[in-house]
Design a protein around this motif. Structure first.
Motif, short mmCIF file in Angstrom:
data_model
loop_
_atom_site.label_atom_id
_atom_site.label_comp_id
_atom_site.label_asym_id
_atom_site.label_seq_id
_atom_site.Cartn_x
_atom_site.Cartn_y
_atom_site.Cartn_z
N GLY A 1 0.63 -1.36 -0.02
CA GLY A 1 -0.01 0.00 0.01
C GLY A 1 0.91 1.35 -0.04
N PRO A 2 0.17 2.54 -0.10
CA PRO A 2 1.02 3.70 -0.17
C PRO A 2 1.88 4.04 1.08
CG PRO A 2 -1.30 4.04 -0.51
CD PRO A 2 -1.37 2.61 -0.02
N ARG B 1 2.23 -0.83 4.05
CA ARG B 1 1.85 -1.95 4.52
C ARG B 1 1.01 -2.65 3.47
NH1 ARG B 1 -1.50 0.42 9.65
NH2 ARG B 1 -2.00 1.94 7.88
N ALA B 2 0.99 -4.23 3.80
CA ALA B 2 0.24 -4.98 2.83
C ALA B 2 -1.23 -4.67 2.79
CB ALA B 2 0.57 -6.29 3.22
N MET B 3 -1.96 -4.73 1.71
CA MET B 3 -3.27 -4.39 1.64
C MET B 3 -3.93 -5.03 0.22
SD MET B 3 -3.60 -0.60 0.84
CE MET B 3 -3.01 -0.07 2.49
N PRO B 4 -5.06 -5.17 0.22
CA PRO B 4 -5.78 -5.60 -1.25
C PRO B 4 -5.45 -4.57 -2.29
CG PRO B 4 -7.06 -6.22 0.28
CD PRO B 4 -6.20 -5.34 1.15
N PHE B 5 -4.96 -5.03 -3.69
CA PHE B 5 -4.75 -4.23 -4.68
C PHE B 5 -5.89 -3.22 -4.92
CE2 PHE B 5 -3.91 -4.50 -9.62
CZ PHE B 5 -3.04 -3.15 -9.36
N THR B 6 -7.06 -3.38 -4.77
CA THR B 6 -8.08 -2.51 -5.11
C THR B 6 -8.08 -1.41 -3.90
OG1 THR B 6 -10.39 -2.23 -5.33
CG2 THR B 6 -9.82 -3.88 -3.75
N GLU B 7 -7.64 -1.65 -2.66
CA GLU B 7 -7.88 -0.90 -1.64
C GLU B 7 -6.80 0.35 -1.76
OE1 GLU B 7 -7.23 -0.96 3.23
OE2 GLU B 7 -8.02 -2.74 2.16
N PHE C 1 -6.00 2.15 -4.28
CA PHE C 1 -6.79 3.02 -5.03
C PHE C 1 -7.75 3.86 -4.27
CE2 PHE C 1 -5.45 -0.35 -7.83
CZ PHE C 1 -4.41 0.55 -8.64
N GLU C 2 -8.18 3.26 -3.19
CA GLU C 2 -9.12 3.83 -2.36
C GLU C 2 -8.43 4.86 -1.30
OE1 GLU C 2 -12.28 2.76 1.40
OE2 GLU C 2 -11.29 1.34 0.22
N ARG C 3 -7.13 4.16 -0.88
CA ARG C 3 -6.36 5.21 -0.03
C ARG C 3 -5.66 6.26 -0.67
NH1 ARG C 3 -4.23 2.03 4.54
NH2 ARG C 3 -5.86 0.74 5.32
N LEU C 4 -5.54 6.40 -1.95
CA LEU C 4 -5.07 7.21 -2.94
C LEU C 4 -6.18 8.19 -3.22
CD1 LEU C 4 -2.32 5.40 -4.81
CD2 LEU C 4 -1.94 7.09 -2.99
#
Length: 373
Positions: free
Chosen positions: A244-245, A248-254, A256-259
């Motif tokens: 993730g940004p 930390r590890a996270m699902p690929f789709t998440e 873009f939500e974080r960004l």
């Protein structure tokens, strides 16, 4: 050891298949032309043409050859051998085409898909498109369908997965199309069809197709075939764990939500904004951080794919997946990994899924006709 001679029935069947294949490729041919094309003797061809005409698969066009030598009758495939339906279901529209054995598209219909569609509305649009494409000719012999959603391998129904941006609910294409198709309805998702098109276009027998657009998708091709998995959703990459940004590890789709790269009120990726950030990566801290995070996330997904599937090449498609401002940095990062594969942009056109569906439907239709009753 003495090999058994082929039976007379088998030889006749092979000759008939050669004749039908030649007439699929040509509008009309005389018996002499069929003999020259196949290398089969004129008497054997004449008997095959008589047999196929009696069966209703060929017709005498009534035209005669001209020029020197004996005039010959032109034969063609009989009318009414049936057609195939090629269908594409996207978030914006449904396209249905009726294709004849010759390869000619003789019917086409487009139905818009409403924004925030309900399953019943999409099913109704699909039925209208099929009905308009078929016209008054009667049901098609078979159909092939591309859908911009995961597809259950056993039933052909669309699969509901979390965060699917184009989810149209429990759409059941085989059931909806049953009044318009007398035979099999083959349904698969659009990324799988795109991968088949790349394979037909010369891609190696082992590759992974990664689609990066408003939605995320993938297809695994091994030994020259798309591997759909037990349920039909092999290759879906949205929930592959990546960086993730914040590292930390996270699902690929998440990612873009974080960004903040999702469209308002949707899990679909805001492609114009993502491209803007890729373009401005060198002009400010915020675009640069976003671009770097996206590159890192894509790389994380590719590292997992390479580790598990050992592809010869990764083919990346989609409106931002083919952008060199993404691909260049992705390749650079991958070069530092212990296991890596070549990465290149998809070469097929934007309408690749429909093109692949059309080719599949035509091949299946011709196979049915050539098989005969």
């Amino acid at each position: 050891m003495t090999l058994a001679k082929p039976s007379l029935g088998l030889l006749r069947s092979l000759t008939d298949e050669h004749v039908l294949n030649e007439l699929v490729a040509a509008d009309r041919l005389t018996r002499a032309e069929l003999s020259a094309r196949t290398g089969i003797s004129k008497p054997t061809i004449a008997e095959s043409v008589r047999r196929l005409t009696d069966e209703g698969l060929l017709r005498d066009t009534g035209e005669r050859s001209t020029g020197r030598g004996r005039a010959g009758s032109y034969f063609a495939l009989a009318d009414g051998l049936g057609s195939a339906l090629a269908v594409e279901v996207t978030a914006a529209a449904i396209v249905a085409e009726r294709i004849e054995v010759s390869g000619e598209t003789v019917g086409r219909a487009v139905e818009e898909v409403p924004a925030d569609p309900e399953p019943a509305a999409v099913a109704a649009a699909l039925a209208r498109a099929a009905e308009r494409a078929i016209g008054t000719t009667g049901p098609a012999r078979l159909a092939a369908v591309s859908a911009a959603d995961p597809v259950d391998r056993g039933t052909g129904r669309l699969v509901e997965l979390p965060d699917s941006p184009f989810l149209v609910g429990e759409l059941d294409p085989p059931t909806v199309l049953a009044p318009y198709v007398s035979g099999r309805v083959t349904v698969d998702n659009d990324v799988h069809w795109a991968a088949r098109a790349e394979l037909e276009g010369g891609a190696p027998a082992d590759f992974v197709y990664l689609y990066l657009g408003a939605g995320l998708g993938g297809a695994i091709v091994s030994d020259g075939a798309v591997r759909r998995g037990g349920a039909g959703i092999a290759g879906e990459v949205s929930h592959v764990i990546t960086a993730g940004p914040d590292g930390r590890a996270m699902p690929f789709t998440e990612v873009f939500e974080r960004l903040a790269l999702h469209r308002p009120g949707s899990s679909a990726i805001d492609v114009p904004e993502l491209l803007r950030r890729l373009a401005g990566a060198g002009a400010g801290a915020e675009p640069a951080a976003s671009a770097d995070a996206v590159v890192a996330a894509v790389c994380g997904v590719l590292v997992t794919i390479i580790s598990l599937t050992d592809p010869e090449v990764i083919i990346v498609g989609g409106p931002w997946g083919t952008d060199e401002r993404l691909l260049g940095p992705v390749v650079e990062r991958l070069n530092g990994q212990p296991r890596r594969a070549a990465v290149r942009a998809a070469t097929a056109a934007a309408d690749t899924p429909l093109t692949a569906v059309r080719a599949f439907a035509l091949t299946a239709l011709r196979r049915e006709v050539l098989a005969r009753p």
